[in-house]
Design an enzyme around this catalytic site. Sequence first.
Site, PDB file in Angstrom:
ATOM      1  N   GLU A   1      68.792  73.700  88.488  1.00 58.13           N
ATOM      2  CA  GLU A   1      69.493  72.931  87.507  1.00 58.13           C
ATOM      3  C   GLU A   1      69.973  71.571  87.880  1.00 58.13           C
ATOM      4  O   GLU A   1      70.778  71.364  88.819  1.00 58.13           O
ATOM      5  CB  GLU A   1      70.693  73.851  86.831  1.00 58.13           C
ATOM      6  CG  GLU A   1      71.737  73.330  85.739  1.00 58.13           C
ATOM      7  CD  GLU A   1      70.848  72.767  84.681  1.00 58.13           C
ATOM      8  OE1 GLU A   1      69.980  73.484  84.086  1.00 58.13           O
ATOM      9  OE2 GLU A   1      71.116  71.716  84.032  1.00 58.13           O
TER      10      GLU A   1
ATOM     11  N   ARG B   1      65.559  83.301  70.062  1.00 50.27           N
ATOM     12  CA  ARG B   1      65.371  82.706  71.426  1.00 50.27           C
ATOM     13  C   ARG B   1      65.665  83.770  72.314  1.00 50.27           C
ATOM     14  O   ARG B   1      64.923  84.214  73.311  1.00 50.27           O
ATOM     15  CB  ARG B   1      66.103  81.618  71.813  1.00 50.27           C
ATOM     16  CG  ARG B   1      65.783  80.794  72.971  1.00 50.27           C
ATOM     17  CD  ARG B   1      66.854  79.662  73.171  1.00 50.27           C
ATOM     18  NE  ARG B   1      67.919  80.130  74.058  1.00 50.27           N
ATOM     19  CZ  ARG B   1      68.033  79.753  75.208  1.00 50.27           C
ATOM     20  NH1 ARG B   1      67.381  78.991  75.939  1.00 50.27           N
ATOM     21  NH2 ARG B   1      69.242  80.204  75.815  1.00 50.27           N
TER      22      ARG B   1
ATOM     23  N   GLU C   1      61.841  66.016  74.195  1.00 57.51           N
ATOM     24  CA  GLU C   1      62.523  66.242  75.633  1.00 57.51           C
ATOM     25  C   GLU C   1      61.364  66.056  76.671  1.00 57.51           C
ATOM     26  O   GLU C   1      62.024  65.524  77.868  1.00 57.51           O
ATOM     27  CB  GLU C   1      63.192  67.383  75.641  1.00 57.51           C
ATOM     28  CG  GLU C   1      64.274  67.707  74.759  1.00 57.51           C
ATOM     29  CD  GLU C   1      65.155  69.015  74.803  1.00 57.51           C
ATOM     30  OE1 GLU C   1      65.361  69.360  75.912  1.00 57.51           O
ATOM     31  OE2 GLU C   1      65.696  69.338  73.757  1.00 57.51           O
TER      32      GLU C   1
ATOM     33  N   GLU D   1      62.882  77.865  79.969  1.00 56.47           N
ATOM     34  CA  GLU D   1      63.138  77.553  78.373  1.00 56.47           C
ATOM     35  C   GLU D   1      63.230  76.102  78.405  1.00 56.47           C
ATOM     36  O   GLU D   1      64.221  75.397  78.494  1.00 56.47           O
ATOM     37  CB  GLU D   1      64.206  78.411  77.896  1.00 56.47           C
ATOM     38  CG  GLU D   1      64.179  78.291  76.632  1.00 56.47           C
ATOM     39  CD  GLU D   1      64.561  76.976  75.703  1.00 56.47           C
ATOM     40  OE1 GLU D   1      63.732  76.136  75.735  1.00 56.47           O
ATOM     41  OE2 GLU D   1      65.772  76.856  75.258  1.00 56.47           O
TER      42      GLU D   1
HETATM   43  C1  LIG Z   1      66.787  74.214  77.238  1.00 61.82           C
HETATM   44  S1  LIG Z   1      67.926  74.382  78.503  1.00 61.82           S
HETATM   45  C2  LIG Z   1      67.641  75.998  78.885  1.00 61.82           C
HETATM   46  C3  LIG Z   1      68.898  76.356  79.903  1.00 61.82           C
HETATM   47  C4  LIG Z   1      68.647  78.094  80.339  1.00 61.82           C
HETATM   48  N1  LIG Z   1      67.375  78.189  81.089  1.00 61.82           N
HETATM   49  C5  LIG Z   1      68.528  78.848  79.065  1.00 61.82           C
HETATM   50  O1  LIG Z   1      67.502  79.509  78.686  1.00 61.82           O
HETATM   51  O2  LIG Z   1      69.703  79.216  78.310  1.00 61.82           O
HETATM   52  C6  LIG Z   1      66.990  73.442  79.706  1.00 61.82           C
HETATM   53  C7  LIG Z   1      67.823  73.134  80.978  1.00 61.82           C
HETATM   54  O3  LIG Z   1      66.901  72.582  82.066  1.00 61.82           O
HETATM   55  C8  LIG Z   1      67.797  71.677  82.652  1.00 61.82           C
HETATM   56  N2  LIG Z   1      66.749  70.910  83.198  1.00 61.82           N
HETATM   57  C9  LIG Z   1      65.850  69.999  82.233  1.00 61.82           C
HETATM   58  N3  LIG Z   1      64.978  69.282  83.081  1.00 61.82           N
HETATM   59  C10 LIG Z   1      65.253  69.614  84.513  1.00 61.82           C
HETATM   60  C11 LIG Z   1      64.684  69.126  85.754  1.00 61.82           C
HETATM   61  N4  LIG Z   1      63.832  68.199  85.869  1.00 61.82           N
HETATM   62  N5  LIG Z   1      65.059  69.837  86.694  1.00 61.82           N
HETATM   63  C12 LIG Z   1      66.144  70.676  86.856  1.00 61.82           C
HETATM   64  N6  LIG Z   1      67.033  71.084  85.486  1.00 61.82           N
HETATM   65  C13 LIG Z   1      66.220  70.503  84.461  1.00 61.82           C
HETATM   66  C14 LIG Z   1      68.616  70.992  81.721  1.00 61.82           C
HETATM   67  O4  LIG Z   1      69.755  70.485  82.256  1.00 61.82           O
HETATM   68  C15 LIG Z   1      69.048  72.190  80.849  1.00 61.82           C
HETATM   69  O5  LIG Z   1      70.298  73.000  81.219  1.00 61.82           O
END
Ligand SMILES: C[S@@+](CC[C@H](N)C(=O)[O-])C[C@H]1O[C@@H](n2cnc3c(N)ncnc32)[C@H](O)[C@@H]1O
Length: 380
Positions: free
Chosen positions: A97, A51, A149, A140
Site C-alpha cells: 500500500e 464490490r 485513475e 481492486e
Molecule cells: C481502490 S483502493 C482498494 C483498496 C483495497 N484493496 C480494497 O479492495 O478495499 C486502491 C488502493 O491502492 C492503493 N494504490 C494505488 N496505486 C498504488 C501503487 N502504485 N502502489 C501501492 N498502492 C497503490 C491506493 O492508495 C488505495 O489504497
Amino acid sequence: MGSCRNGVVSGGSNGEIGGGPTVDKGVDFANYFCTYAFLYHQKEMLSDRVRMDAYFNAIFENKHHFQGKTVLDVGTGSGILAIWSAQAGAKKVYAVEATKMSEHARTLIKANNLDHVVEVIEGSIEDVSLPEKVDVIISEWMGYFLLRESMFDSVICARDRWLKPTGVMYPSHARMWMAPIRSSLGDQKRNDYEGSMDEWYRFVQDTKTSYGVNMSVLTKPFSEEQKKYYLQTSLWSNLHPHQVIGTAAIVKEIDCSTATVNDVLEVRSNLLSSITGERTRLCGFGGWFDVHFRGSKVDPAQKEIELTTAPSMDDSTHWGQQVFLLHPPIHVSEGDDLNVSFSMNRSKENHRLMEIELSCDIRQSSGNILPPFSNRFYIE
Ligand SMILES: C[S@@+](CC[C@H](N)C(=O)[O-])C[C@H]1O[C@@H](n2cnc3c(N)ncnc32)[C@H](O)[C@@H]1O
C-alpha cells in the site's frame, strides 16, 4: 528499485508513463493517493456490497487458488483482500500500500490474528522488492469507467515483475460498456451553465460601473471554462435500467494476464447500438464496466464470478455510471441505428484523468440519416 517499464513511476522521484510525459511523484501523491489515506474513503469502498460480495465470492468459491499459495495484494488499502486471501488458506500474502493506510491495515491484520501470514509493505508497488514470485495477484484497481485513475498500470507492473508464469490474476478480465440513455440531467446542466453566464454578464456590468474596468474580453474564456465544467465533464450517475434506451455495446475488453500499458493508454472503438425504446430523447451515453474472475487457462476458476457496475435497480455500486450528455438531446425512435466512434486518452495535465472524443451518426429506421455530431468530454 522501480524497474518497471511503462509503469506510472519508473524510479527516483519522477517517472515516465508508457510513452507519455514525466509524472512527478509528489504531485501524484497530492492529487491522487492522498484520499486513500483516509478511513472514510476506504469505508466507502468497504460498504459497497456488490464490490465486496464479488471479491469475497471470487476468493472463497475458488479456495484452490489460495490454499498454500503466495499472494500479492496490489494497493491493499485497509487490507481487506489480503485478509480474505489469508483466511482462504494462503501461506503468505504480501499486502502493498502506497499510503499511510498501511498502518491501519497492519493493525487490522494483527487484530484478526493474521500477521503471521500477511506482511504489509508500505510503498508504491513500482518501488518495492519482494523476496519471491507469487501465485496470485489480487487487486481492486478499477476507477470510474474502468480506467480513470490509471491504476491498472501498477497492476501490470506488479504482474510483469512478481507473478509466476503459472500465476493467476484476480480479476482476470475486464470490459468497458456504453449505451444510449435518456436523462433529465442535461436540462439541469444547461440551466446551470446559462445561470452562470447570466451571473457573469451582471458581474462584467458591475465591474465596469463600480471600478471602471471592462472585463468583457474575458467572456469567451469564461464561457469555455463553464462549458467544460457544466456541459462536457462526465457526471456520476446511478442510472435506472429504464434510462438505457438502446443496446449496450462493448467498448474495450482486457485480458488482465496479458494486457500491456500500451493496450490501455488509448481506447479506440466503433460501436453500434440500436434504439430499443419507443419515441424518446437521446440525451447522451452511459459508460460502465464489469470485471470477471475466471482464473487462467491452465488453472481456471471453479466458480467464475462477475462484478458488474451496469445500471441496476437493486445492485448499484459506488462506481455508478459515467454519463456523457448531449446538448441538445436528439429525438430518436425504436429501430434507429447509432454508429458511434469513440476514443479515450489520458489527460496531458494528469495521466489519471481522461479525455474522450465521441462522434455519432444516426440512421433512422426510415433510412433517413441525421447530421452527424461530435463531442469532447472529460472524466475528471
Ligand atoms: C481502490 S483502493 C482498494 C483498496 C483495497 N484493496 C480494497 O479492495 O478495499 C486502491 C488502493 O491502492 C492503493 N494504490 C494505488 N496505486 C498504488 C501503487 N502504485 N502502489 C501501492 N498502492 C497503490 C491506493 O492508495 C488505495 O489504497
